[in-house]
Design a protein around this motif. Structure first.
Motif, short mmCIF file in Angstrom:
data_model
loop_
_atom_site.label_atom_id
_atom_site.label_comp_id
_atom_site.label_asym_id
_atom_site.label_seq_id
_atom_site.Cartn_x
_atom_site.Cartn_y
_atom_site.Cartn_z
N THR A 176 0.83 -1.20 0.00
CA THR A 176 0.00 0.00 0.00
C THR A 176 0.87 1.25 0.00
O THR A 176 0.57 2.25 -0.68
CB THR A 176 -0.93 0.01 1.23
N THR A 179 2.01 1.81 -3.40
CA THR A 179 0.94 2.39 -4.21
C THR A 179 0.85 3.89 -3.98
O THR A 179 0.72 4.68 -4.93
CB THR A 179 -0.41 1.73 -3.85
N THR A 183 1.57 6.63 -6.82
CA THR A 183 0.50 7.58 -7.09
C THR A 183 0.98 9.00 -6.87
O THR A 183 0.64 9.92 -7.64
CB THR A 183 -0.71 7.28 -6.19
N ARG A 302 2.07 -4.92 -10.07
CA ARG A 302 1.50 -3.68 -9.54
C ARG A 302 1.33 -3.79 -8.03
O ARG A 302 0.83 -4.80 -7.52
CB ARG A 302 0.14 -3.40 -10.20
N ASP A 304 -0.78 -2.45 -5.95
CA ASP A 304 -2.14 -2.64 -5.44
C ASP A 304 -2.60 -4.07 -5.62
O ASP A 304 -3.36 -4.59 -4.78
CB ASP A 304 -3.10 -1.66 -6.11
N GLY A 477 2.33 -0.06 -13.31
CA GLY A 477 3.12 -0.27 -12.10
C GLY A 477 4.52 0.25 -12.24
O GLY A 477 5.46 -0.28 -11.65
N TRP A 480 8.45 -0.07 -10.34
CA TRP A 480 8.32 -1.03 -9.23
C TRP A 480 9.64 -1.65 -8.82
O TRP A 480 9.84 -2.02 -7.67
CB TRP A 480 7.33 -2.12 -9.61
#
Length: 513
Positions: A176, A179, A183, A302, A304, A477, A480
């Motif tokens: 999280t 993410t 974001t 990804r 999430d 993603g 990453w």
């Protein structure tokens, strides 16, 4: 007394740790968790609308590019660094990782028996009326002991299942945080270009407003001289007021964009940091190109989706704990030490005491509670399976939507550029005609305003193209691999009890070193 104390403590420690070792052997059975199988991804193998071509999933893949490689605008990079260091949402996400790491260590600690040591001195006065001897007296009791804290032998793996659940919840929180980080980076980039768009559009609007004002003043002077009608003046006045309204709307939008950008950064530009000058949207080659031939399996990376899978694994582990609750539980209590009425006799061999009190709890009747708790655990796993599959489907749609946008954006850009060229040529022709006496000043003014509007439209599609590429990078993603490096270190630190939020976020140079 020193030798007796050491010998006595040694013997008592052996007693305690032999009991503890026995409990660990008894508690080494397998857990009752169901065997985990990752659900099949309910999406096609290839993204809809993706460009044709093939490319291996290698180190140069877009999703493996860190943001410093994907974004090429140096001014934007500086802003992203500021945001990663100061954004409050990211700070909360990082602190949540530390919290769940601590909760995992709490769950893990229950697998090991706890040992406490203590001592006491009890001094009691007995009155003559209640004394057995008919005389009052004062007595002392001295004691020292070491004991095994109430410890559940994890024969059926209940505690191990709870520990595994806590571990997966920690990993879910870590994903999280990734993410939130990804974001944040994309949000800063989008808002950065939104600010540049509104700034450039405001500049064009101010030019158009100035032109409308000049024309209104010209018509006003002509009306005063009797060479223009009142109708002409009010037409020019209305045109000016409309331009003024549009300009002020853009001014407000520009200020709102700047405020939103400042909130994302969480702080101003540090003193001493020199920002490169902004690059106009029309000249900004700000992003790396997204390659063709991207497989949908890429979505598995990804954060999430990884977070949703860890939630599923946590629910799977909870089933093991719910199953184990049906079986008997064994709890051990043990202590060993010394007790004496004389302090100088406390650590004599004759003062040695010990106790060992195992207890067994066998669930016989719970009114259906245990069955209901197991049903809840199983249903929660089904919920997490659905959440995991939905996360994949949502990610697949996001990527496919951006490919659909990019497939048409170049045609839109070309169309708007052609419209701009035509409006510019129209303005030039009318300007030449006006100088030759074959066109009115109003025709020239309107043509120039249409030319300005075409410039606004071109800026809009330039921004749309940049925004679509940024959104696609995020949907894939992007970045990453660098973040995954940090999470691996965080996982090891959490196991060792060393994870500290103050270590995050790391500087990007450290991540890529």
């Amino acid at each position: 007394m020193s030798t007796n104390f050491k010998n006595g403590i040694s013997m008592n420690l052996k007693t305690i740790f032999l009991a503890a070792a026995g409990t660990l052997v008894l508690g080494s059975a397998c857990t009752m968790q169901p065997e985990y199988t990752r659900p099949e991804a309910p999406v096609p193998e290839e993204f809809r609308g993706a460009p044709e071509g093939s490319q291996a999933l290698g180190d140069n893949h877009t999703a493996f590019l860190g943001w410093q490689n994907f974004y090429k605008d140096e001014r934007l990079k500086k802003y992203i660094e500021i945001g990663l260091a100061n954004n409050r949402d990211l700070r909360v996400a990082v602190l949540n990782i530390e919290k769940f790491a601590a909760q995992y260590r709490i769950s893990r600690s229950q697998l090991m028996p706890g040992v406490n040591a203590g001592g006491y001195w009890d001094r009691t006065h007995t009155a003559r009326q209640i004394s057995d001897t008919g005389r009052e007296y004062t007595s002392n009791t001295f004691g020292a002991n070491i004991g095994l804290v109430s410890y559940e032998v994890d024969i059926w793996g209940r505690i191990r299942s709870l520990k595994d659940q806590a571990w997966e919840e920690f990993l879910q929180t870590a994903e999280t945080e990734r993410t939130v980080r990804l974001t944040l980076v994309s949000s800063i980039a989008l808002q950065y270009f939104a600010c540049e768009l509104s700034r450039e559009q405001l500049q064009i609007a101010e030019q158009s407003l100035e032109l409308a004002k000049d024309y209104r003043d010209l018509v006003k002077s002509q009306m005063d001289a009797g060479t223009a009608s009142e109708l002409d003046f009010h037409q020019a006045e209305a045109q000016y007021q409309n331009e003024l309204n549009s300009t002020e709307e853009l001014r407000a939008t520009n200020e709102q964009n700047e405020n939103a950008f400042a909130l994302l950064l969480g702080a101003g530009v540090p003193e001493g940091v020199v920002l490169p000058p902004p690059v106009p949207l029309s000249q900004n080659d700000a992003l790396e190109t997204v390659p063709a031939g991207l497989p949908s399996e890429l979505l598995a990376y990804r954060p999430d989706i990884l977070s949703a899978e860890h939630a599923l694994l946590a629910a799977n582990a909870n089933i093991g704990a719910a199953r184990a609750a049906f079986f008997p539980s064994i709890t051990l209590n043990a202590s060993a030490g010394f007790e004496s009425t004389e302090l100088n006799q406390l650590f004599k061999g004759s003062s040695r005491t010990w106790s060992f009190s195992p207890s067994v709890n066998i669930p016989i009747f719970s009114g259906g509670r245990l069955s209901a708790e197991l049903d809840v655990a199983k249903l929660q796993r089904e919920v997490e399976i659905a959440n995991y599959e939905k996360a994949i489907q949502t990610a697949f749609r996001e990527v496919s939507d951006e490919f659909a946008t990019l497939n048409t954006i170049r045609k839109r850009v070309e169309a708007q550029e052609q419209a701009l060229a035509s409006q510019k040529r129209r303005y030039e022709i009318l300007k030449d005609s006006y100088e030759a006496g074959n066109a009115t000043s109003l025709q020239v003014i309107l043509a120039q305003q249409d030319y300005f509007a075409a410039q606004q439209n071109v800026l809009g599609v330039y921004y749309a193209e940049i925004a679509s590429k940024i959104t696609l990078y995020k949907a894939l993603g992007g970045g990453w691999s660098q973040e995954n490096f940090d999470i691996k270190a965080a996982r090891e630190a959490a196991k060792n009890g060393e994870y500290k939020s103050g270590e995050e976020p790391k500087a990007e140079e450290e991540k890529t070193a």
